[in-house]
Design an enzyme around this catalytic site. Structure first.
Site, PDB file in Angstrom:
ATOM      1  N   SER A  62       1.085  -1.179   0.103  1.00  8.84           N
ATOM      2  CA  SER A  62       0.560   0.031  -0.220  1.00  8.84           C
ATOM      3  C   SER A  62       0.942   1.078  -0.129  1.00  8.84           C
ATOM      4  O   SER A  62       0.753   1.809  -0.725  1.00  8.84           O
ATOM      5  CB  SER A  62      -0.816   0.285   1.669  1.00  8.84           C
ATOM      6  OG  SER A  62      -1.682  -1.044   1.182  1.00  8.84           O
ATOM      7  N   LYS A 122      -0.071 -10.031   7.644  1.00  8.94           N
ATOM      8  CA  LYS A 122       0.500  -8.671   7.751  1.00  8.94           C
ATOM      9  C   LYS A 122      -0.819  -8.297   8.256  1.00  8.94           C
ATOM     10  O   LYS A 122      -1.599  -8.214   7.496  1.00  8.94           O
ATOM     11  CB  LYS A 122       0.747  -7.564   6.818  1.00  8.94           C
ATOM     12  CG  LYS A 122       1.458  -6.503   7.366  1.00  8.94           C
ATOM     13  CD  LYS A 122       2.022  -5.997   5.955  1.00  8.94           C
ATOM     14  CE  LYS A 122       1.545  -4.182   5.892  1.00  8.94           C
ATOM     15  NZ  LYS A 122       2.176  -3.186   5.079  1.00  8.94           N
ATOM     16  N   SER A 124      -2.550  -5.137   9.382  1.00  6.56           N
ATOM     17  CA  SER A 124      -2.700  -3.380   9.257  1.00  6.56           C
ATOM     18  C   SER A 124      -3.574  -2.593  10.059  1.00  6.56           C
ATOM     19  O   SER A 124      -3.876  -1.025  10.618  1.00  6.56           O
ATOM     20  CB  SER A 124      -2.305  -2.887   8.578  1.00  6.56           C
ATOM     21  OG  SER A 124      -0.918  -3.352   6.883  1.00  6.56           O
ATOM     22  N   GLY A 131       1.412  -4.785  11.039  1.00  3.62           N
ATOM     23  CA  GLY A 131       1.298  -3.308   9.955  1.00  3.62           C
ATOM     24  C   GLY A 131       1.434  -2.227  10.632  1.00  3.62           C
ATOM     25  O   GLY A 131       0.936  -1.168   9.826  1.00  3.62           O
TER      26      GLY A 131
END
Lengths: 296, 296, 296, 296
Positions: free
Chosen positions: D46, D165, D167, D190
């Site tokens: 991202s 991950k 986030s 994350g």
């Protein structure tokens, strides 16, 4: 200046017999909790089904708690109403009964109008007129309102706003605030699965529903942290997570009440619209209690 | 079987003088509303700042409305509380004062536990024990709870559940339900910018806050629709949209109260935590009222 | 100035054979749709599983549609990508294939940064550089982004932004905009359960997925409305609601494809991650098609 | 079995010159990052504006990273597309370029259809066919999709799904999973404001955007934690919070790029629809960098 609110507070359940409040059972529970190293009790919190109670019932519970609590145990009462006027009136009614602080969640019905300014004026007016210290209460999962960091920082400057109970459990949010709040302002986590990380990031304590079911474990986690034995504390925190999830998130208050019943304390029924616990919930909570050594 | 609730109901404002309710102003407003072809009045609705009032204030408003309303005008009272028990008690207290129906929004504090089953049991218990007909109330923008179509269809089978006030204004939702509800069940839209489309899709009427500010226009739109003059009705509906948006969405209740003040009725202040109207809001509402010919 | 986009557009499905696109089936479907009084076709819309396709597949579908569409039928292609640059490139690649307009939903991955200003700059840049007219696309249920009224009004002033497809289906929103948009700006509803109310409130037409399954019914509803036979149109709209809900909301694209298969057209499988239709969905869609007389 | 993914990974920015990717600047940045004790790099995450890039640009960035990364540094590439087919194709295209793992966020456009089953089938199909290990990616703030704990536990059983991950940064969620995941499954946080608490609760490392701006600080926090110096690590974590909030939440990617520019690395412009950083953002980021001793 020290933090006024430190350590572990139990957010007490409200016992019912049938659909009536059972003040005697409430007293008995508190007498048992007095044996633990809890700093104090929250009465009329979310865990106490506060929104389901009449003012008279609420008053009776607070009186009972004040009488039953061991010397030195603080009593914090949830006193929020939807208007500023009603909140002030009810807060001072509770102050007259001897509570040590008022826990005030934001008005939430007129959601789209609860702007920074509206919430700020509301809290300042309540704090100005309350005869006991005010603790802000962020619980967006129930209110649909989030108290933003900027608002909390501004309100924390008021001499009668002494703390925050933060029940979203967002550790990054705590990290943003903990060094910017006044030295005597208490940040209390309201999430039983993340209070040890919160202590590490600057919280001074926690207000925990799960402390009804596992007071000893909660208190020991706090003590280990205070002694710098953080990895041991983290292991206990992880031990506690499955029970906390079961009694708070999956099964909720009826699950938590059942966990008390199973340990020889009084849980009893919930008041509708909450539904009673189903059988499979009982089995799962039994398993969690057994794993923690809380039942045989 | 005819629908019990048809036509346009005004969701009445609660007048305050300072921070006290002004029952005399409330009566005066109703006397003026009596001159319009409104079917009735909702007292203690969201527009009436119901959540900001004590039980005693609420009772006084309902008494006043009952006395002031012209013969034949229905009085519907908002009677919801967060627990089943308190809702039943307050509903019947209002029934004793002579209201024709109770408007009951769902409990919303324990959001994640307000399952289909919990809401169903709650509403059935209220309907069983209420001495007046129950109207369901869907207003997710304030409660954070959506009454699903399946639930409404099930509840509509109860003989004492007679209608729905639907304030999300979702016309597709109405389309899904309108042919499946019992013949005598009333679907009342609670959105001033879309009630004409709702009538076209099967609603029997509307409960409108904007009817405080523009009762004549709301009533005329309904009459044109009833006469099959739908395109003329649609033009009036579009005329009403900007005022409705200004007084409901952008400025809210203080804006609506100002619109009454400007027309020689009593709006007055709101009760905190709602904030007073700002100056630019006044200018915009003036402009909308002028465009509709409601002020000179 | 007349609206450029009027009447009913079918938002075409993308046929697959196995996991490959089936351009021949796509052509066959369009040849059948040509027999109805549809204004045109949307290719690469949400209904066309656009996000699941490669650029090359997309290009092939547009070529096929351009060739198969009867003379005078407009082809609108969904051309949005997440960056301004990629959107412009892909839009003009489609323009080169002869599409009449580009349907452009907003970038949505960087949700919190898609401010009014960011979206405005994006759309203006796309409109400046696109060789075909741009139609804005509001579909918050998929993108998590809402195009606000203020933004739409500002963008509508650009000479190459000619319309809006509005798929939230909020009739009040349409009411706020319909008189304030330029005379030649087309408001097209993208919701099969509420397009008749939308026409009444000022929409010039609709882009409908359900038009794949019931083109005749959609077209007839529009015609009745155009002839001022609004109550008859409303009855047809209500007839269409259960099928629309079944194929759009409950079962989604696999349900819609099944409805085509059942009528002798080609629906076929969906591309994963969408799941195939389950058996109970088939029975319900059969029932809806039968009730509408679309299957025997 | 040891965790495959441990320590701190930098989620690399994508440098642009004008609106073109600047592969040379990307290489220069990586050469500088090689001097830090980072475990590896995420390309096309991202933070790398992955959704704004063409496939060809993406490929070029991965090639560059593979060449520039010091020996032993892992390269993880973001490879998600909206369909299973496109995700597999792009993942293996990246595998052919030598990446060590694929970071795969869920499809999100058809939100309401991304059920447990749909997501499970998607991820299993990708994992079955991917030639490199798959890392799940939960980033609900961008996708609007939450990977539930139950799903993650089921997927973690696949031999080619090696990590997550996470986030959202929810520490309680980590607490629920960390003891129930396979011994060799890596949980990577994350979120730059909460990775130390995550390590305490069982995460094996973190993938951090803020590591672009403050790699030394991130790496040192991890090292202190690894050495059991948790309170010192917590102090560093709190030091990092204001910068992380500034460059991630308040100002976003343009803010992070500016923080690189200020330290003599290459940040450069963002690609629209992201907007450039405003002047007041520069002053605030300067202040944060100065406080951390990263600029003079």
């Amino acid at each position: 200046m020290a933090k006024k609110f430190r350590g572990i507070y139990a957010a007490l359940l409200t016992p019912f017999a049938g659909d009536e409040i059972a003040a005697d059972k409430f007293r008995d529970n508190i007498l048992k909790f007095n044996e633990y190293d809890l700093t104090g009790y929250v009465v009329l919190g979310s865990t106490g089904e506060c929104v389901s109670l009449s003012d008279e019932e609420s008053e009776r519970l607070v009186r009972t708690a004040r009488e039953a609590a061991a010397k030195g145990k603080a009593i914090i009462a949830g006193t929020a109403r939807e208007s500023t006027r009603l909140t002030v009136e009810f807060t001072n009614r509770m102050a007259d009964l001897g509570v040590d602080a008022a826990l005030v969640r934001p008005p939430s019905y007129f959601k789209s109008k609860m702007t920074h300014e509206a919430l700020k004026k509301h809290y300042l007016a309540v704090a100005d007129r309350s005869r006991v210290p005010v603790i802000l209460y962020n619980i967006p999962q129930n209110t649909g309102i989030t108290l933003e960091g900027k608002l909390i920082l501004e309100l924390a400057g008021h001499p009668n706003i002494m703390g925050l109970k933060e029940s979203s459990g967002t550790i990054a949010f705590l990290g943003e605030l903990s060094r910017r709040l006044p030295a005597d302002f208490s940040y209390l986590l309201g999430h039983g699965s993340a209070f040890l990380p919160a202590l590490l990031m600057g919280a001074s304590g926690a207000i925990l529903a799960v402390a009804n079911a596992a007071p000893g474990l909660c208190v020991k986690t706090f003590r280990l942290f205070s002694e710098g034995r953080i990895e041991e504390a983290a292991a206990l925190q992880l031990d506690l997570v499955p029970l906390n999830k079961a009694v708070m998130e999956i099964y909720g208050i009826p699950g938590l009440k059942y966990a008390l019943d199973r340990q020889g304390w009084y849980g009893g029924p919930v008041r509708p619209p909450l539904l009673p616990l189903e059988e499979n919930g009982k089995a799962e909570i039994d398993a969690q209690l057994r794993k923690l050594g809380l039942i045989g």
